[in-house]
Design a protein around this motif. Sequence first.
Motif, mmCIF file in Angstrom:
data_model
loop_
_atom_site.group_PDB
_atom_site.id
_atom_site.type_symbol
_atom_site.label_atom_id
_atom_site.label_comp_id
_atom_site.label_asym_id
_atom_site.label_seq_id
_atom_site.Cartn_x
_atom_site.Cartn_y
_atom_site.Cartn_z
ATOM 1 N N LEU A 157 0.822 -1.209 0.000
ATOM 2 C CA LEU A 157 0.000 0.000 0.000
ATOM 3 C C LEU A 157 0.857 1.261 0.000
ATOM 4 C CD1 LEU A 157 -2.867 1.050 0.007
ATOM 5 C CD2 LEU A 157 -2.879 0.875 2.504
ATOM 6 N N VAL A 158 1.972 1.240 0.717
ATOM 7 C CA VAL A 158 2.884 2.384 0.703
ATOM 8 C C VAL A 158 3.412 2.617 -0.712
ATOM 9 C CG1 VAL A 158 5.180 3.157 1.439
ATOM 10 C CG2 VAL A 158 3.539 2.344 3.136
ATOM 11 N N MET A 159 3.805 1.545 -1.405
ATOM 12 C CA MET A 159 4.308 1.716 -2.764
ATOM 13 C C MET A 159 3.195 2.141 -3.716
ATOM 14 S SD MET A 159 6.747 1.951 -4.798
ATOM 15 C CE MET A 159 8.071 1.414 -3.710
ATOM 16 N N ALA A 160 1.989 1.599 -3.538
ATOM 17 C CA ALA A 160 0.860 2.035 -4.361
ATOM 18 C C ALA A 160 0.616 3.529 -4.188
ATOM 19 C CB ALA A 160 -0.398 1.245 -3.984
ATOM 20 N N THR A 161 0.765 4.016 -2.964
ATOM 21 C CA THR A 161 0.567 5.443 -2.695
ATOM 22 C C THR A 161 1.619 6.283 -3.410
ATOM 23 O OG1 THR A 161 -0.398 4.891 -0.541
ATOM 24 C CG2 THR A 161 0.309 7.156 -0.861
ATOM 25 N N LYS A 162 2.839 5.787 -3.497
ATOM 26 C CA LYS A 162 3.884 6.506 -4.223
ATOM 27 C C LYS A 162 3.573 6.575 -5.720
ATOM 28 C CE LYS A 162 7.637 5.465 -0.973
ATOM 29 N NZ LYS A 162 7.922 6.871 -0.580
ATOM 30 N N VAL A 163 2.997 5.498 -6.259
ATOM 31 C CA VAL A 163 2.605 5.522 -7.672
ATOM 32 C C VAL A 163 1.491 6.550 -7.890
ATOM 33 C CG1 VAL A 163 1.679 4.185 -9.591
ATOM 34 C CG2 VAL A 163 3.313 3.129 -8.030
ATOM 35 N N LEU A 164 0.541 6.605 -6.955
ATOM 36 C CA LEU A 164 -0.496 7.640 -7.026
ATOM 37 C C LEU A 164 0.135 9.027 -7.039
ATOM 38 C CD1 LEU A 164 -2.986 6.206 -4.381
ATOM 39 C CD2 LEU A 164 -3.452 6.380 -6.831
ATOM 40 N N ALA A 165 1.112 9.244 -6.164
ATOM 41 C CA ALA A 165 1.781 10.543 -6.090
ATOM 42 C C ALA A 165 2.459 10.885 -7.406
ATOM 43 C CB ALA A 165 2.804 10.537 -4.948
ATOM 44 N N ARG A 166 3.099 9.891 -8.021
ATOM 45 C CA ARG A 166 3.809 10.112 -9.282
ATOM 46 C C ARG A 166 2.841 10.444 -10.414
ATOM 47 N NH1 ARG A 166 9.093 10.849 -10.370
ATOM 48 N NH2 ARG A 166 9.692 9.062 -9.091
ATOM 49 N N GLU A 167 1.754 9.667 -10.524
ATOM 50 C CA GLU A 167 0.857 9.822 -11.668
ATOM 51 C C GLU A 167 -0.160 10.948 -11.495
ATOM 52 O OE1 GLU A 167 -0.835 6.489 -13.603
ATOM 53 O OE2 GLU A 167 0.852 5.156 -13.150
ATOM 54 N N LEU A 168 -0.572 11.191 -10.255
ATOM 55 C CA LEU A 168 -1.596 12.211 -10.028
ATOM 56 C C LEU A 168 -1.011 13.571 -9.674
ATOM 57 C CD1 LEU A 168 -4.214 10.113 -8.009
ATOM 58 C CD2 LEU A 168 -4.208 10.639 -10.456
#
Length: 261
Positions: free
Chosen positions: A173-184
């Motif tokens: 979930l922490v890594m998924a959140t980083k992907v959200l930060a990158r893309e959004l």
Amino acid sequence: MVSEARYAGALRLDGKRALITGATKGIGADIARAFASAGATLVLSGRDDAELNTARATLADEFGVEIRTAAVDLAADDGPAALASTALDAFGGLDVLVNNAGVSYPQPVTQTDPAQFDATIAVNLRAPALLASIVGAAMAEAGTGGSIITVASAAALAPLPDHYAYCASKAGLVMATKVLARELGPHGIRANSVCPTVVLTEMGQRVWGEEAKAAPMLARIPLGRFAVPHEVSDAVVWLASDLASMVNGVDIPVDGGYTMG
């Protein structure tokens, strides 16, 4: 009678529409209270209608904010989509998503129960990741930015015995959140994680209240104590506020130094 506000100045969340999952118990209940005190308009999510209605009535009466509720089983295949639809419709969009709901089934790795492993991944990783994807897309389409906040765990950053599925789910979930930060991020949407150590909620007291069990864990925390709910809530309110307007893609340990090693 409206209570005195807990937050002031730039830490206020007036005008922000927020969805909080797992909002009736433990950390989630304290986050809901903190957001209400800060003036946010709320959608509270959980599985029990009666508990949600009690939370809504209590917070609305105490802080004078507008609150809706959504009883949804996030483990169901269509749970995240159903919750996103209800929450986005409640006030015509969302400015903040707090992914807080989670489960834990402590057991030694050699005794891993496949059903409980799957249930942990479903609630702790699949549901919040899909919910953030849908809400994030709606925030991007609205074009007004937003903040997605993941309540993860120190167990995402450092291994914790007897928490095989839990550690894996929170780390994912922490890594998924980083992907959200990158893309959004290009849409003005920030995504960050808060990673608490043991928090002395009712459940935390029940699990870690025995001195013999708590002692080895406490010995690894330089501050020498566990967290209390408001210490997590304060970090979440800050991330939702304009004071954190340049904070994106980070995981913040609220752990007294536990994850320093």
